[in-house]
Design a protein around this motif. Structure first.
Motif, PDB file in Angstrom:
ATOM      1  N   GLU A   1       0.822  -1.217   0.000  1.00 35.77           N
ATOM      2  CA  GLU A   1       0.000   0.000   0.000  1.00 35.77           C
ATOM      3  C   GLU A   1       0.854   1.263   0.000  1.00 35.77           C
ATOM      4  O   GLU A   1       0.542   2.224  -0.706  1.00 35.77           O
TER       5      GLU A   1
ATOM      6  N   ASP B   1      -6.625   4.956   5.376  1.00 32.95           N
ATOM      7  CA  ASP B   1      -7.774   4.929   4.468  1.00 32.95           C
ATOM      8  C   ASP B   1      -7.816   3.639   3.651  1.00 32.95           C
ATOM      9  O   ASP B   1      -8.884   3.154   3.292  1.00 32.95           O
ATOM     10  N   ARG B   2      -6.640   3.085   3.370  1.00 30.53           N
ATOM     11  CA  ARG B   2      -6.562   1.895   2.525  1.00 30.53           C
ATOM     12  C   ARG B   2      -6.675   0.585   3.302  1.00 30.53           C
ATOM     13  O   ARG B   2      -7.227  -0.382   2.791  1.00 30.53           O
TER      14      ARG B   2
ATOM     15  N   GLN C   1       3.876   5.906  -5.371  1.00 30.39           N
ATOM     16  CA  GLN C   1       3.844   5.906  -6.827  1.00 30.39           C
ATOM     17  C   GLN C   1       2.761   6.829  -7.386  1.00 30.39           C
ATOM     18  O   GLN C   1       2.986   7.538  -8.355  1.00 30.39           O
ATOM     19  N   ARG C   2       1.588   6.838  -6.752  1.00 38.63           N
ATOM     20  CA  ARG C   2       0.445   7.536  -7.340  1.00 38.63           C
ATOM     21  C   ARG C   2       0.097   8.865  -6.692  1.00 38.63           C
ATOM     22  O   ARG C   2      -0.419   9.756  -7.353  1.00 38.63           O
ATOM     23  N   GLU C   3       0.330   9.001  -5.394  1.00 40.50           N
ATOM     24  CA  GLU C   3      -0.201  10.162  -4.690  1.00 40.50           C
ATOM     25  C   GLU C   3       0.849  11.160  -4.204  1.00 40.50           C
ATOM     26  O   GLU C   3       0.514  12.301  -3.935  1.00 40.50           O
ATOM     27  N   ILE C   4       2.087  10.740  -4.064  1.00 41.31           N
ATOM     28  CA  ILE C   4       3.127  11.621  -3.545  1.00 41.31           C
ATOM     29  C   ILE C   4       3.973  12.121  -4.704  1.00 41.31           C
ATOM     30  O   ILE C   4       4.548  11.343  -5.458  1.00 41.31           O
ATOM     31  N   LYS C   5       4.037  13.427  -4.828  1.00 45.11           N
ATOM     32  CA  LYS C   5       4.817  14.038  -5.895  1.00 45.11           C
ATOM     33  C   LYS C   5       6.192  14.437  -5.349  1.00 45.11           C
ATOM     34  O   LYS C   5       6.294  15.100  -4.325  1.00 45.11           O
TER      35      LYS C   5
ATOM     36  N   LYS D   1      -3.214   8.309   4.864  1.00 47.88           N
ATOM     37  CA  LYS D   1      -3.497   7.685   3.566  1.00 47.88           C
ATOM     38  C   LYS D   1      -3.452   6.160   3.681  1.00 47.88           C
ATOM     39  O   LYS D   1      -4.278   5.467   3.098  1.00 47.88           O
TER      40      LYS D   1
ATOM     41  N   GLU E   1       2.207   1.912  -3.470  1.00 45.60           N
ATOM     42  CA  GLU E   1       1.207   2.537  -4.335  1.00 45.60           C
ATOM     43  C   GLU E   1       0.999   4.007  -3.980  1.00 45.60           C
ATOM     44  O   GLU E   1       0.819   4.846  -4.866  1.00 45.60           O
ATOM     45  N   ILE E   2       1.014   4.327  -2.700  1.00 44.75           N
ATOM     46  CA  ILE E   2       0.858   5.727  -2.280  1.00 44.75           C
ATOM     47  C   ILE E   2       2.004   6.559  -2.827  1.00 44.75           C
ATOM     48  O   ILE E   2       1.790   7.639  -3.386  1.00 44.75           O
TER      49      ILE E   2
END
Length: 119
Positions: A22, A87-88, A28-32, A84, A25-26
């Motif tokens: 998880e 939430d998952r 990779q997708r949500e943290i810039k 985050k 994925e966080i």
């Protein structure tokens, strides 16, 4: 807080893998991140009571200082990342573990050994 990686129970191993997946994925997708930096979660160790998790990050970036800065930046965002993560995985675990992030320098170590063997 005591971490024992040698005698992990099946439950600890399952939770470790779940958190690793998880968080990967966080990141990779949500943290810039700034620049050409990639963050990979290489390993997660959880305590026997599942209240703390040590997360090891492999940071691929331009230089050593940037890698250290990224790990410090991630540690500053611990509350956001824990939210985050919660939430998952809130349906799989009773308590979302406190997160601590560390740099996994095993790849640097392997590269150093490889360079020494070549010379």
């Amino acid at each position: 807080m005591y971490f024992c990686a040698t005698m992990e129970t099946k439950r600890q191993q399952k939770i470790s893998k779940l958190i690793q997946k998880e968080l990967s994925e966080i990141f990779q997708r949500e943290i810039k991140t700034q620049g050409n930096i990639m963050i990979t979660v290489t390993k997660v160790n959880v305590t026997s009571d599942l209240s703390y998790a040590r997360v090891y990050l492999s940071v691929f970036g331009p230089d050593r200082e940037a890698k250290t800065a990224v790990v410090k930046e991630v540690n500053a965002m611990t509350k956001v990342l824990r939210g985050k993560l919660g939430d998952r995985i809130h349906l799989q675990v009773r308590v979302i573990p406190e997160l601590q992030f560390f740099e996994d320098d095993s790849l640097d170590y392997i590269e150093n050994i490889d360079n020494l063997l070549k010379s």
